[in-house]
Design a protein around this motif. Sequence first.
Motif, PDB file in Angstrom:
ATOM      1  N   LEU A 118      14.593  31.876  -6.209  1.00 19.90           N
ATOM      2  CA  LEU A 118      13.893  30.793  -5.289  1.00 19.90           C
ATOM      3  C   LEU A 118      12.497  30.619  -5.178  1.00 19.90           C
ATOM      4  N   ILE A 119      12.084  29.572  -5.257  1.00 19.20           N
ATOM      5  CA  ILE A 119      10.631  29.499  -4.976  1.00 19.20           C
ATOM      6  C   ILE A 119      10.348  28.504  -3.707  1.00 19.20           C
ATOM      7  N   PHE A 120       9.727  29.147  -2.733  1.00 18.21           N
ATOM      8  CA  PHE A 120       9.380  28.369  -1.560  1.00 18.21           C
ATOM      9  C   PHE A 120       7.704  27.973  -1.636  1.00 18.21           C
ATOM     10  N   VAL A 121       7.581  26.891  -1.491  1.00 18.90           N
ATOM     11  CA  VAL A 121       6.304  26.481  -1.750  1.00 18.90           C
ATOM     12  C   VAL A 121       5.885  25.664  -0.552  1.00 18.90           C
ATOM     13  N   CYS A 122       4.730  25.844  -0.174  1.00 15.57           N
ATOM     14  CA  CYS A 122       4.494  25.310   1.377  1.00 15.57           C
ATOM     15  C   CYS A 122       3.384  24.104   0.529  1.00 15.57           C
ATOM     16  N   ASP A 123       3.476  22.902   1.371  1.00 16.89           N
ATOM     17  CA  ASP A 123       2.648  21.720   1.180  1.00 16.89           C
ATOM     18  C   ASP A 123       1.340  22.018   1.730  1.00 16.89           C
ATOM     19  N   ILE A 124       0.437  21.209   1.583  1.00 22.32           N
ATOM     20  CA  ILE A 124      -0.867  21.457   1.840  1.00 22.32           C
ATOM     21  C   ILE A 124      -1.181  21.014   3.357  1.00 22.32           C
ATOM     22  N   TYR A 125      -1.658  21.866   4.275  1.00 25.61           N
ATOM     23  CA  TYR A 125      -2.009  21.148   5.636  1.00 25.61           C
ATOM     24  C   TYR A 125      -3.274  20.600   5.731  1.00 25.61           C
ATOM     25  N   ASP A 126      -3.611  20.040   6.796  1.00 28.26           N
ATOM     26  CA  ASP A 126      -4.741  19.232   7.146  1.00 28.26           C
ATOM     27  C   ASP A 126      -5.558  19.746   8.508  1.00 28.26           C
ATOM     28  N   PRO A 127      -6.530  20.527   8.238  1.00 31.82           N
ATOM     29  CA  PRO A 127      -7.321  21.039   9.503  1.00 31.82           C
ATOM     30  C   PRO A 127      -7.937  19.761  10.180  1.00 31.82           C
ATOM     31  N   SER A 128      -7.889  18.459   9.815  1.00 33.67           N
ATOM     32  CA  SER A 128      -8.603  17.637  10.453  1.00 33.67           C
ATOM     33  C   SER A 128      -7.442  16.830  11.388  1.00 33.67           C
ATOM     34  N   ASP A 129      -6.151  17.146  11.258  1.00 30.06           N
ATOM     35  CA  ASP A 129      -5.180  16.765  12.195  1.00 30.06           C
ATOM     36  C   ASP A 129      -5.020  15.266  11.853  1.00 30.06           C
ATOM     37  N   GLY A 130      -5.118  14.884  10.536  1.00 28.13           N
ATOM     38  CA  GLY A 130      -4.993  13.493  10.102  1.00 28.13           C
ATOM     39  C   GLY A 130      -6.229  12.675  10.219  1.00 28.13           C
ATOM     40  N   TYR A 131      -7.281  12.961  10.719  1.00 24.65           N
ATOM     41  CA  TYR A 131      -8.572  12.040  11.116  1.00 24.65           C
ATOM     42  C   TYR A 131      -9.467  11.929  10.007  1.00 24.65           C
ATOM     43  N   GLY A 132      -9.416  13.093   9.131  1.00 22.61           N
ATOM     44  CA  GLY A 132     -10.039  12.810   7.918  1.00 22.61           C
ATOM     45  C   GLY A 132     -11.528  12.783   8.089  1.00 22.61           C
ATOM     46  N   ASN A 133     -12.344  13.261   9.164  1.00 23.62           N
ATOM     47  CA  ASN A 133     -13.510  13.198   9.556  1.00 23.62           C
ATOM     48  C   ASN A 133     -14.224  14.814   9.228  1.00 23.62           C
TER      49      ASN A 133
END
Length: 325
Positions: A208-223
Amino acid sequence: MEEVVASPQKPAARKRRWLRAILLLGGALILLAAGYVHYWLYLPIGTGPAGRAVPLEPFQSPWTDRKVLLVGVGDSVTAGLGSTPGRSYFQRLHDPRPDDFADVKGRTLKAVLPNLTTLNIAQSGSNSLQHVEQVEKKLPLQPADVFGLVVMTSGGNDLIHWYGRTPPKEAAMYGATLAQAEPWIANYGQRMNELFTRIDEKFPGGCLIFVCDIYDPSDGYGNPESAYLPPWPDCVPIHTRYNEALRASAAKHAAVCLVPMHAEFLGHGIHCRKFWSKHYRSADPHYWYFENLEDPNDRGYDAVRRLMLLRMVEERETIAAKQGN
């Protein structure tokens, strides 16, 4: 009647009074500025457990007595960069420190997999192109009596390297436009398909392969400029599309289990103190990232460990069903 005339204030006394007023005002402004810096620029880490509760009951009896190999694949998140000794999520999954939090005592893979061994081939700074080679060269073909539990993070460095210091390219696309990134995103999806297939082939006894999706340190702001990085107008749509490609690839493989790290970390990035944000976490408004902004800190790694354990609990019947194959 004699007129009384007040004596004029001495110029020196008047100057001293003005000087005191100016010093008091200046001190107040300095305190206000320091308070602003502390509140908005200092990122509080917090203390204690981070993330979701893990129930004890699933860890009170073995899942299988078969040989199981726990493998770490991917980048610095799985390698544990930013953690203090013994507090990476990989280490905590199977051999947590004696001073681990009370609410996760006994919730380890060693408690349910008595014949567990481990191998972590993840490398800090690596990208998804390198992970294909990583699996080919560093993950040996396993005997048929070994079941694989693979934990994996791949793709984050593809997005952030090299923070605009070089022109954007595949697997180092910081600063790219969405149109420019489209073929790289498609290639990433195909590459993850290949990577999942190659890992599966390394375990003829099943995995079984447990793969994380990719987090966002900008909390969705993208700035990113708020973290003193070069502006990147298309970072959110590219990040979104990269995660979509990863999730689509994972859905094609029965052995792959997606771990929702992206959703779990929203509200714990550089805007964690913005109480008006839709991702604000009032119960834990703290920063889960290391000082490099790329990797988790100790509390962030605790949260990843818990996500992994919860996802594995969901799949424990699948792990047990592999016994004797």
